[in-house]
Design a protein around this motif. Structure first.
Motif, PDB file in Angstrom:
ATOM      1  N   GLY A 140      -5.934 -13.274  -8.753  1.00  0.00           N
ATOM      2  CA  GLY A 140      -4.714 -13.373  -9.559  1.00  0.00           C
ATOM      3  C   GLY A 140      -3.752 -12.248  -9.256  1.00  0.00           C
ATOM      4  O   GLY A 140      -2.544 -12.468  -9.090  1.00  0.00           O
ATOM      5  N   ALA A 141      -4.284 -11.044  -9.139  1.00  0.00           N
ATOM      6  CA  ALA A 141      -3.427  -9.882  -8.856  1.00  0.00           C
ATOM      7  C   ALA A 141      -2.799 -10.008  -7.470  1.00  0.00           C
ATOM      8  O   ALA A 141      -1.615  -9.723  -7.277  1.00  0.00           O
ATOM      9  N   LEU A 142      -3.584 -10.497  -6.493  1.00  0.00           N
ATOM     10  CA  LEU A 142      -3.021 -10.674  -5.147  1.00  0.00           C
ATOM     11  C   LEU A 142      -1.974 -11.779  -5.144  1.00  0.00           C
ATOM     12  O   LEU A 142      -0.897 -11.645  -4.564  1.00  0.00           O
ATOM     13  N   ASN A 143      -2.270 -12.859  -5.862  1.00  0.00           N
ATOM     14  CA  ASN A 143      -1.298 -13.963  -5.935  1.00  0.00           C
ATOM     15  C   ASN A 143       0.021 -13.503  -6.537  1.00  0.00           C
ATOM     16  O   ASN A 143       1.098 -13.919  -6.096  1.00  0.00           O
ATOM     17  N   ALA A 144      -0.063 -12.627  -7.540  1.00  0.00           N
ATOM     18  CA  ALA A 144       1.166 -12.097  -8.163  1.00  0.00           C
ATOM     19  C   ALA A 144       2.029 -11.423  -7.095  1.00  0.00           C
ATOM     20  O   ALA A 144       3.260 -11.621  -7.062  1.00  0.00           O
ATOM     21  N   CYS A 145       1.383 -10.688  -6.182  1.00  0.00           N
ATOM     22  CA  CYS A 145       2.131 -10.030  -5.099  1.00  0.00           C
ATOM     23  C   CYS A 145       2.792 -11.071  -4.187  1.00  0.00           C
ATOM     24  O   CYS A 145       3.962 -10.941  -3.819  1.00  0.00           O
ATOM     25  N   PHE A 146       2.036 -12.142  -3.843  1.00  0.00           N
ATOM     26  CA  PHE A 146       2.587 -13.180  -2.959  1.00  0.00           C
ATOM     27  C   PHE A 146       3.822 -13.837  -3.584  1.00  0.00           C
ATOM     28  O   PHE A 146       4.865 -13.982  -2.946  1.00  0.00           O
ATOM     29  N   PHE A 147       3.720 -14.219  -4.868  1.00  0.00           N
ATOM     30  CA  PHE A 147       4.843 -14.921  -5.506  1.00  0.00           C
ATOM     31  C   PHE A 147       6.008 -13.969  -5.758  1.00  0.00           C
ATOM     32  O   PHE A 147       7.176 -14.337  -5.581  1.00  0.00           O
ATOM     33  N   ALA A 148       5.677 -12.729  -6.152  1.00  0.00           N
ATOM     34  CA  ALA A 148       6.751 -11.749  -6.412  1.00  0.00           C
ATOM     35  C   ALA A 148       7.507 -11.455  -5.124  1.00  0.00           C
ATOM     36  O   ALA A 148       8.735 -11.355  -5.105  1.00  0.00           O
ATOM     37  N   LYS A 149       6.774 -11.383  -4.029  1.00  0.00           N
ATOM     38  CA  LYS A 149       7.390 -11.116  -2.726  1.00  0.00           C
ATOM     39  C   LYS A 149       8.373 -12.228  -2.359  1.00  0.00           C
ATOM     40  O   LYS A 149       9.360 -12.016  -1.654  1.00  0.00           O
ATOM     41  N   ARG A 150       8.120 -13.417  -2.860  1.00  0.00           N
ATOM     42  CA  ARG A 150       9.013 -14.546  -2.611  1.00  0.00           C
ATOM     43  C   ARG A 150      10.217 -14.564  -3.553  1.00  0.00           C
ATOM     44  O   ARG A 150      11.051 -15.443  -3.482  1.00  0.00           O
ATOM     45  N   GLY A 151      10.200 -13.662  -4.537  1.00  0.00           N
ATOM     46  CA  GLY A 151      11.332 -13.586  -5.459  1.00  0.00           C
ATOM     47  C   GLY A 151      11.131 -14.385  -6.733  1.00  0.00           C
ATOM     48  O   GLY A 151      12.021 -14.472  -7.574  1.00  0.00           O
ATOM     49  N   PHE A 152       9.956 -14.969  -6.923  1.00  0.00           N
ATOM     50  CA  PHE A 152       9.707 -15.697  -8.181  1.00  0.00           C
ATOM     51  C   PHE A 152       9.621 -14.692  -9.322  1.00  0.00           C
ATOM     52  O   PHE A 152       9.251 -13.524  -9.115  1.00  0.00           O
ATOM     53  N   ASP A 153       9.938 -15.153 -10.527  1.00  0.00           N
ATOM     54  CA  ASP A 153       9.661 -14.338 -11.716  1.00  0.00           C
ATOM     55  C   ASP A 153       8.203 -14.565 -12.066  1.00  0.00           C
ATOM     56  O   ASP A 153       7.802 -15.699 -12.350  1.00  0.00           O
ATOM     57  N   VAL A 154       7.397 -13.525 -11.993  1.00  0.00           N
ATOM     58  CA  VAL A 154       5.944 -13.665 -12.146  1.00  0.00           C
ATOM     59  C   VAL A 154       5.480 -13.010 -13.436  1.00  0.00           C
ATOM     60  O   VAL A 154       5.862 -11.874 -13.731  1.00  0.00           O
TER      61      VAL A 154
END
Ligand SMILES: Cc1cc2nc3c(=O)[nH]c(=O)nc-3n(C[C@H](O)[C@H](O)[C@H](O)COP(=O)(O)OP(=O)(O)OC[C@H]3O[C@@H](n4cnc5c(N)ncnc54)[C@H](O)[C@@H]3O)c2cc1C
Ligand SMILES: Cc1cnn(-c2ccc(OCc3ccccc3)c(C(=O)O)c2)c1-c1ccc(Cl)c(F)c1
Length: 470
Positions: A22-36
């Motif tokens: 979950g923590a790694l996924n947060a980085c992936f989505f945040a890196k894409r500019g999503f609001d996480v």
């Protein structure tokens, strides 16, 4: 979706579970500019003293490292890991036999679980578009509205929605509960009869008690033990044993008697008092294998990590597979320009066969190691793997190498392994047939004293079979 400023507002992603995936996924989505927003049931582990009940360290290998590399934290984790360049196989007599994993760069890393999770959470927090919510336990969510209900430790509740829900809440996932209500959702779980217990091997005179850059393995068929090194010069030993065997050992003396019989070389290394104390510190933990499909519901929710595929730890791939989930999903987001209605079905189509393959492989390994593998058979298998790979490097690649040191899709690695086995068995059959025919021809031409020949052949056969059973 048009925002008030006219720019396209990025979608909101809710990540359920702030563990490793979950923590790694947060980085992936945040890196894409999503609001996480991450919702984690536990308190912030960066503030907690100890995290009980999970394996203390883990083996990180290529698949996991590639995912960490994508979000720029591979070096930060690798620098805190201890390379294990080979297995060190411990025989019953205490003989230690190293077998390299492969070429120089091919090593696996022993990493501390809690530190890894903390680094991932802190990295996620560096993105301004990420918010971490601790003490938020997902109770339920609605497929129709995407409304999620979280309960806090004080009994209060919080509700929120998101454009995408990413279930990373582990083997007993609450997110997955909704999936079980969907038609055509397949689900299976298997608890194995073995449990695991972690024991600590302290430094001796300030130094590692054993050689540190190895994955230490004590294969004893039904019983297995491994030891991975830690930065504080301890080893975390994990004993795998059937629960009914754990339950037979109820006194400190019985612990020592058991270790004297199966792992005698570890007693002076762990220490009698430490063994007696640590053995009763926590009960043996269960291991479950979870398989399900599909991993998505519409364009609303997707499962990753143990929530999608908990695997038994006999291949050291659970976390690596979960980390690779994040990477594969991200690759598909690129392929379909973040169109979730296309990305989610494609993710299930691509990833389910691979995660099922590693789940099956880990279970196969458990059955194989429990049934056949003692130290001599382990050594024989690995020497044979390495010899065949040396002779035919492009054709014969050890399965462990494909799984651990490449990003070959898991199901393709297994298919290649089956093909290789066929080639090897055919090759052995042909060479055996050729030898028999050639031998027979020679025998007919000049018959020697046959009695002298039969005994050595039987002796060789018996020695080979003894490897499997002794
Ligand atoms: C003994 C053992 C040894 C292992 N060794 C290795 C190894 O060497 N290499 C390897 O790659 N893998 C290994 N694994 C597997 C690895 O531990 C898991 O695959 C990995 O932890 C999965 O990460 P995850 O984030 O998907 O799930 P988890 O680590 O289980 O994290 C799930 C998170 O979700 C939270 N959560 C749960 N329910 C809720 C809820 N309702 N609401 C909000 N949050 C919730 C939990 O608190 C947790 O923080 C091992 C596992 C075991 C048991
Ligand atoms: C944590 C971790 C990381 N990798 N591995 C691992 C797993 C399997 C392996 O071989 C399979 C095999 C050996 C011999 C015969 C058949 C199959 C090897 C190897 O080749 O070194 C390494 C483990 C691990 C985890 C639990 C147990 Cl019990 C264990 F022994 C090791």
């Amino acid at each position: 979706m048009e925002g008030s400023t006219g720019r396209v507002a990025k979608k909101k992603v809710a990540v359920v579970g702030g563990g490793l995936v979950g923590a790694l996924n947060a980085c992936f989505f945040a890196k894409r500019g999503f609001d996480v927003e991450v919702f984690e049931t536990r308190e912030d582990i960066r503030l907690a003293k100890i995290v009980k009940g999970r394996s203390i360290n883990l083996a990180l290998s290529h698949r996991g490292r590639q995912a960490l590399k994508h979000v720029g934290i591979e070096e930060k984790i690798v620098s805190k890991g201890i390379p294990m360049h080979a297995r060190m196989i411990h025989s019953l007599t205490g003989k230690q036999s190293p077998i390299p994993y492969g070429k120089k760069g091919q090593y696996i890393l022993s990493v501390d679980r809690a530190n890894l999770n903390k680094v991932l959470l802190t990295e996620a927090e560096t993105y301004p578009n990420t918010k971490l919510n601790f003490d938020h336990k997902l109770q339920d969510w609605s497929v129709e509205t995407g409304l999620m209900t979280f309960v806090r430790s004080d009994g209060s509740k919080k509700q929120t929605t998101a454009d995408l829900i990413v279930g990373c809440d582990g083997a007993f996932s609450a997110t997955r509960k909704q999936f079980l209500r969907q038609t055509r959702f397949n689900y299976s779980q298997t608890y194995i009869p073995h449990g695991y217990m972690e024991l600590t091997m302290l430094p001796i005179n300030g130094e590692f008690a054993m050689r540190p850059n190895y994955l230490h393995i004590w294969p004893r068929n039904t019983f297995m033990m491994i030891a991975l090194p830690n930065l504080d010069k301890t080893f975390t030993c994990t004993l795998f044993m059937p629960f009914d065997e754990f339950e037979k050992i109820t006194t400190g003396d019985q612990v020592i008697e058991f270790f004297q019989k199966y792992f005698p070389d570890t007693i002076p290394l762990i220490g009698v008092d430490t063994l007696k104390r640590d053995y009763f510190r926590l009960p043996a933990q269960a291991m479950v294998s979870v398989k399900c499909s599909p991993y998505h519901i519409g364009d609303k929710c997707v499962l990753m990590g143990d929530a999608a595929h908990a695997v038994v730890p006999f291949y050291g791939q659970g976390m690596n597979a979960g980390f690779e989930d994040c990477n594969v999903f991200d690759e598909i987001m690129d392929q379909f320009s973040e169109d979730l209605s296309a990305v989610l079905p494609e993710y299930s189509r691509v990833r389910v066969p691979d995660d099922h393959a590693i789940a099956d492989l880990a279970m196969y390994n458990y059955v194989e190691m429990r049934a056949h593998v003692n130290s001599r058979w382990f050594l024989f298998r690995k020497y044979l793997d390495n010899l065949l790979h040396f002779l035919m490097p492009k054709t014969i690649i050890p399965l462990y190498t494909m799984v651990t040191f490449t990003r070959t899709r898991y199901h393709e690695a297994v298919a290649h392994w089956h093909w290789q086995n066929k080639v090897i068995h055919r090759g052995l059959l042909l060479s055996t047939t050729g030898a028999v025919l050639g031998g027979s021809y020679l025998l007919i031409k000049n018959p020697p004293n046959v009695n002298k020949l039969i005994i050595p052949a039987e002796k060789v056969w018996n020695r080979l079979m003894a490897l499997r059973t002794s």
